[in-house]
Scaffold this active site. Structure first.
Site, PDB file in Angstrom:
ATOM      1  NE  ARG A 130      60.068   6.552 -32.262  1.00 57.81           N
ATOM      2  CZ  ARG A 130      61.241   6.276 -31.933  1.00 57.81           C
ATOM      3  NH1 ARG A 130      62.302   7.200 -31.919  1.00 57.81           N
ATOM      4  NH2 ARG A 130      61.488   5.317 -31.609  1.00 57.81           N
ATOM      5  CE  LYS A 152      39.459   9.578 -44.295  1.00 63.01           C
ATOM      6  NZ  LYS A 152      38.278   9.015 -44.876  1.00 63.01           N
ATOM      7  CD  GLU A 194      36.035  12.110 -55.145  1.00 62.04           C
ATOM      8  OE1 GLU A 194      35.438  12.671 -54.055  1.00 62.04           O
ATOM      9  OE2 GLU A 194      36.254  10.876 -55.104  1.00 62.04           O
ATOM     10  CE  LYS A 235      39.172  15.742 -47.711  1.00 65.75           C
ATOM     11  NZ  LYS A 235      39.547  14.500 -48.466  1.00 65.75           N
ATOM     12  CD  GLU A 245      35.470   8.953 -42.381  1.00 61.58           C
ATOM     13  OE1 GLU A 245      36.481   9.381 -43.309  1.00 61.58           O
ATOM     14  OE2 GLU A 245      34.823   7.578 -42.902  1.00 61.58           O
ATOM     15  NE  ARG A 249      38.521  13.281 -43.763  1.00 62.68           N
ATOM     16  CZ  ARG A 249      39.934  13.515 -43.474  1.00 62.68           C
ATOM     17  NH1 ARG A 249      40.338  13.976 -42.511  1.00 62.68           N
ATOM     18  NH2 ARG A 249      40.507  13.283 -44.668  1.00 62.68           N
ATOM     19  CG  ASN A 253      33.348   8.222 -46.772  1.00 60.88           C
ATOM     20  OD1 ASN A 253      34.410   8.596 -47.577  1.00 60.88           O
ATOM     21  ND2 ASN A 253      33.473   7.808 -45.643  1.00 60.88           N
ATOM     22  CG  HIS A 256      33.431   7.530 -52.107  1.00 58.99           C
ATOM     23  ND1 HIS A 256      32.850   8.591 -52.297  1.00 58.99           N
ATOM     24  CD2 HIS A 256      34.843   7.626 -52.423  1.00 58.99           C
ATOM     25  CE1 HIS A 256      33.914   9.405 -52.775  1.00 58.99           C
ATOM     26  NE2 HIS A 256      35.037   8.869 -52.821  1.00 58.99           N
ATOM     27  CG  HIS A 260      35.075   2.126 -52.366  1.00 57.25           C
ATOM     28  ND1 HIS A 260      34.960   2.622 -50.915  1.00 57.25           N
ATOM     29  CD2 HIS A 260      35.754   2.973 -52.886  1.00 57.25           C
ATOM     30  CE1 HIS A 260      35.947   3.392 -51.103  1.00 57.25           C
ATOM     31  NE2 HIS A 260      36.386   3.912 -52.293  1.00 57.25           N
ATOM     32  CG  HIS A 274      38.243   6.654 -56.734  1.00 61.07           C
ATOM     33  ND1 HIS A 274      37.875   5.637 -56.089  1.00 61.07           N
ATOM     34  CD2 HIS A 274      38.136   7.852 -56.332  1.00 61.07           C
ATOM     35  CE1 HIS A 274      37.054   6.334 -55.052  1.00 61.07           C
ATOM     36  NE2 HIS A 274      37.439   7.892 -55.113  1.00 61.07           N
TER      37      HIS A 274
HETATM   38  N1  GLY Z   1      38.175  11.382 -49.217  1.00 54.30           N
HETATM   39  C1  GLY Z   1      37.397  11.569 -48.108  1.00 54.30           C
HETATM   40  C2  GLY Z   1      38.185  11.864 -46.845  1.00 54.30           C
HETATM   41  O1  GLY Z   1      39.103  12.506 -47.084  1.00 54.30           O
HETATM   42  O2  GLY Z   1      37.677  11.978 -45.972  1.00 54.30           O
END
Ligand code: GLY
Length: 377
Positions: A130, A152, A194, A235, A245, A249, A253, A256, A260, A274
């Site tokens: 957990r 993430k 990035e 960031k 997000e 946040r 993107n 992206h 993508h 990527h």
């Molecule tokens: N890579 C985008 C984020 O971490 O929100």
């Protein structure tokens, strides 16, 4: 690209999330301090390193001896390199491996690798017992400036990438910039996209600094560390304000949605990495912003010029093996972002350093723009 490894004073950026706050430590040779840092944060803990075969061959011995040198016992779980490891089967192997190694609460998972390893090991840490604490030791530029920061974690589903996961923050991110010396130049370049993204979203001065200093960032040394630290600072600030997000946040993107779709059309293969897809996607997002009248065309051209100057792709037609058609791209964009009553959400810009979330983009306008781009290739 290679300079002698010595541990210098690191740059430190904090991610402020109340009781889940953590530092990002950036500098050459920092992996050598991993054991001391873990021993200080979690006395008498043991560590399970999750890594991939490529990274293990370059960096595992130094990482393990840094742990052993500080009296931290470690075990290692090695998976195949590549996106294929973000699967249920590999997640199961990692989770069972952590339990086999008797990793308990109070012990640590160390994610030693690029974005795939960070996502996989972070997700395993979030569910085993957990929730186990974990440390990110990112070994790619892309992971150092993006995926290792912000919590993430995920594996992929047959329904799409990153669909099974959790927001689960590490307790430390240790970015050793010397680890980047072994990266193939193409991968370093892809990660650089990035870094540029941060300037384009919210810091025009940083973008201008990159235009002048990109060769030094690629060469290594203080300019590279500065660029990584500035990216992490931006960031960290965004994640600190919007961890899950629900708002800003999403700015991260930028590029992206187009990116993508192009990456998926290229089969998530070596045809388009990527970060390369992100560079192309950002170029398209700025060109689209210009075509919507949000910014002057020369501004979009300036963005494309910088990516091209460092060798990143800026034209759909430059994807090796042939470019996808507008129908394919629109179908992939719709899958990614769900069209609502013919409207899409995109990150667009009003200037360099002024990205914003646009919720009402007409899919017909995106299709017309893509058709124009494809005709011009
Ligand atoms: N890579 C985008 C984020 O971490 O929100």
């Amino acid at each position: 690209m290679t300079a002698p490894v010595r541990v210098n004073n690191p740059l430190v950026v904090n991610v402020e999330l109340a009781e889940r706050s953590y530092p990002i430590v950036i500098g050459r040779g920092q992996v050598l301090t991993l054991g001391q840092r873990i021993a200080a944060m979690r006395p008498r803990s043991k560590a399970a390193i999750v890594t991939d075969e490529n990274v293990a061959s370059h960096h595992l011995p130094a990482t393990r001896s840094a742990l052993a040198g500080a009296g931290v016992n470690s075990t290692c779980i090695t998976v195949a390199a590549g996106e294929g490891s973000k699967s249920f089967a590999v997640l199961e192997r990692v989770c069972e491996g952590l339990l086999d190694a008797r990793i308990e609460r109070g012990d640590l998972v160390v994610a030693l690798g690029g974005g795939v390893i960070g996502d996989l090991a972070g997700f395993a840490a979030s569910v085993v017992r957990r929730g186990l604490d974990y440390v990110q030791v990112p070994t790619s530029l892309l992971a150092q400036v993006d995926s290792s920061v912000g919590g993430k974690t995920a594996i992929d589903s047959r329904h799409g990438k990153n669909l099974i996961g959790a927001f689960y923050q590490p307790i430390l991110v240790l970015s050793d910039t010397a680890l980047l010396d072994t990266l193939p130049p193409r991968e370093f370049r892809a990660g650089y996209a990035e870094i540029v993204k941060y300037g384009l979203i919210c810091d025009a001065e940083f973008f201008a600094w990159l235009e002048t200093n990109a060769p030094e960032v690629f060469a290594g040394g203080p300019a590279r560390e500065h660029a990584i630290a500035v990216s992490c600072r931006m960031k960290a600030a965004i994640v600190g304000r919007d961890e899950r997000e629900t708002g800003e946040r999403a700015l991260l993107n930028l590029g992206h949605t187009f990116g993508h779709a192009l990456e998926a059309a290229a089969g998530f293969s070596g045809r388009l990495l990527h970060g390369e897809a992100v560079a192309l996607g950002i170029t398209l997002a700025f060109a689209f912003s210009a075509s919507c009248g949000l910014l002057p065309a020369p501004v979009a051209a300036r963005v494309a010029r910088h990516f091209a100057a460092v060798g990143l792709p800026t034209k759909i037609g430059s994807i090796p093996g042939g470019s996808p058609g507008a129908d394919t791209l629109m179908a992939l964009i719709a899958q990614d972002k769900k069209v609502r009553q013919g409207k899409l959400t995109f990150i667009l810009a009003r200037a360099i350093g002024a990205g914003f979330v646009a919720h009402d983009v007409e899919s017909a306008a995106v299709r017309a723009f893509l058709e124009e781009q494809l005709a011009a290739r």
